[in-house]
Design a protein around this motif. Sequence first.
Motif, PDB file in Angstrom:
ATOM      1  N   ARG A   4      70.564  65.024 -18.930  1.00  0.00           N
ATOM      2  CA  ARG A   4      69.856  65.526 -17.669  1.00  0.00           C
ATOM      3  C   ARG A   4      69.958  64.149 -16.925  1.00  0.00           C
ATOM      4  N   LEU A   5      69.649  63.226 -17.770  1.00  0.00           N
ATOM      5  CA  LEU A   5      69.297  61.875 -17.020  1.00  0.00           C
ATOM      6  C   LEU A   5      70.869  61.290 -16.692  1.00  0.00           C
ATOM      7  N   LYS A   6      71.868  61.725 -17.233  1.00  0.00           N
ATOM      8  CA  LYS A   6      73.212  61.371 -17.110  1.00  0.00           C
ATOM      9  C   LYS A   6      73.730  61.775 -15.811  1.00  0.00           C
ATOM     10  N   SER A   7      73.276  63.137 -15.613  1.00  0.00           N
ATOM     11  CA  SER A   7      73.774  63.881 -14.500  1.00  0.00           C
ATOM     12  C   SER A   7      73.281  63.363 -13.404  1.00  0.00           C
ATOM     13  N   HIS A   8      71.997  62.862 -13.494  1.00  0.00           N
ATOM     14  CA  HIS A   8      71.225  62.493 -12.381  1.00  0.00           C
ATOM     15  C   HIS A   8      71.320  60.948 -12.206  1.00  0.00           C
ATOM     16  N   TRP A   9      72.066  60.280 -12.671  1.00  0.00           N
ATOM     17  CA  TRP A   9      72.120  58.631 -12.725  1.00  0.00           C
ATOM     18  C   TRP A   9      72.161  58.199 -11.393  1.00  0.00           C
ATOM     19  N   PHE A  10      72.738  58.933 -10.523  1.00  0.00           N
ATOM     20  CA  PHE A  10      72.940  58.090  -9.277  1.00  0.00           C
ATOM     21  C   PHE A  10      71.659  58.283  -8.430  1.00  0.00           C
ATOM     22  N   LEU A  11      70.991  59.421  -8.584  1.00  0.00           N
ATOM     23  CA  LEU A  11      69.541  59.604  -7.741  1.00  0.00           C
ATOM     24  C   LEU A  11      68.376  58.639  -8.276  1.00  0.00           C
ATOM     25  N   ILE A  12      68.786  58.499  -9.799  1.00  0.00           N
ATOM     26  CA  ILE A  12      67.696  57.451 -10.282  1.00  0.00           C
ATOM     27  C   ILE A  12      67.923  56.049 -10.008  1.00  0.00           C
ATOM     28  N   SER A  13      69.289  55.866 -10.168  1.00  0.00           N
ATOM     29  CA  SER A  13      69.813  54.539  -9.793  1.00  0.00           C
ATOM     30  C   SER A  13      69.136  54.086  -8.282  1.00  0.00           C
ATOM     31  N   LEU A  14      69.373  55.077  -7.332  1.00  0.00           N
ATOM     32  CA  LEU A  14      68.942  54.989  -6.010  1.00  0.00           C
ATOM     33  C   LEU A  14      67.679  54.695  -5.685  1.00  0.00           C
ATOM     34  N   VAL A  15      66.576  55.372  -6.565  1.00  0.00           N
ATOM     35  CA  VAL A  15      65.202  54.904  -6.543  1.00  0.00           C
ATOM     36  C   VAL A  15      65.198  53.543  -7.190  1.00  0.00           C
ATOM     37  N   LEU A  16      65.647  53.254  -8.165  1.00  0.00           N
ATOM     38  CA  LEU A  16      65.515  51.773  -8.931  1.00  0.00           C
ATOM     39  C   LEU A  16      65.835  50.594  -7.956  1.00  0.00           C
ATOM     40  N   VAL A  17      66.932  50.870  -7.443  1.00  0.00           N
ATOM     41  CA  VAL A  17      67.374  50.002  -6.252  1.00  0.00           C
ATOM     42  C   VAL A  17      66.453  49.545  -5.410  1.00  0.00           C
ATOM     43  N   PHE A  18      66.002  50.883  -4.662  1.00  0.00           N
ATOM     44  CA  PHE A  18      65.306  50.650  -3.587  1.00  0.00           C
ATOM     45  C   PHE A  18      63.845  50.049  -3.948  1.00  0.00           C
TER      46      PHE A  18
END
Length: 332
Positions: A4-18
């Motif tokens: 699940r984390l792998k499938s949503h890595w981009f959204l998670i990365s967006l949050v972290l980068v922001f």
Amino acid sequence: MWARLKSHWFLISLVLVFVIGFFASEALTPLLEMTTLRSAIVFAVMGSMGITLPAHSVRQSLRKPLPTLLAIAINIVVVPMMCWPMRAYLPAPIFGGLFVASLVPCTLASAAVWTRKAGGNESIALMTTVVTNLACIAVVPIGVALVLAKTTELSVTDQVWNLTLVVVIPIVLTQTMRMAGLAEWADRQKFRLSFLAQLGILSMVGFGSIASAMVVREAMQENASLFGLQIGQLFVSVAMLHVAALVFGVFAARVVRADRESQIAVGIAGSQKTLTIGLQIAIDCGVSVIPMLMYHFTQLVIDTMIASHWTNASKSKTNSNEETSASLRKGV
């Protein structure tokens, strides 16, 4: 859990980068002055996505052009018109950012993907993406000049030149490369090119988070409680704008008697907006980047849920038809 984390890595990365860009903004503020770097990143993102656009999608959409023209019109005209009344209650910098988000073209990164997931006509989404991105060199400067002339000091000529450089040239160049014999290579490297484009988008989110932190600090110093209310209003406005455009697209396509696949494509492609160009324009115009970031997050979350609903509905309909056919065969 890991899947699940792998499938949503981009959204998670967006949050972290922001989050990183926002809280480290004071140290990273000099990056905002590197306009050449920002332009190079946008150029690279548009090129990475542009070279993967198949030419046959253009031919498919031209056979029945009405749904594609409808999606283009919604993206270019209807969404900004829906956004315009929101200036009555949103502060000027926040409305300016939201209006910029409404002007920018359909996203190369997700419109076709979400349309495909929902069982829609991918060729319509791809054609809408190409046309709106090429047309943005006129649409964005005209829209900014008509509505945000008092908010920004960026001239129309500068906007046209900047958008031509970072949007039109990479798309035309990469499509020429496909016709010159690189189509098969680009199709084989589609996953890697998409990954590079996503990294570029994350970089632009970093720039956006730095700029948004500056806006937030100023607003919090003036009136923290009022700013919180404004952010709440913005969130509701963004969600309403995207959903209204999507629903309008679906029903407009239904009115012109387009099939279900085309209705889905018109709804998604007509309402989605690109983060990369939106952040670039918002930073250049000096308006808030928060609306563009919020619009992007919102469209990803909302369209994911809607695409899943449409997919499940299609599966249920298919299963129902199969059961009916089986019953008829038994009856015979």
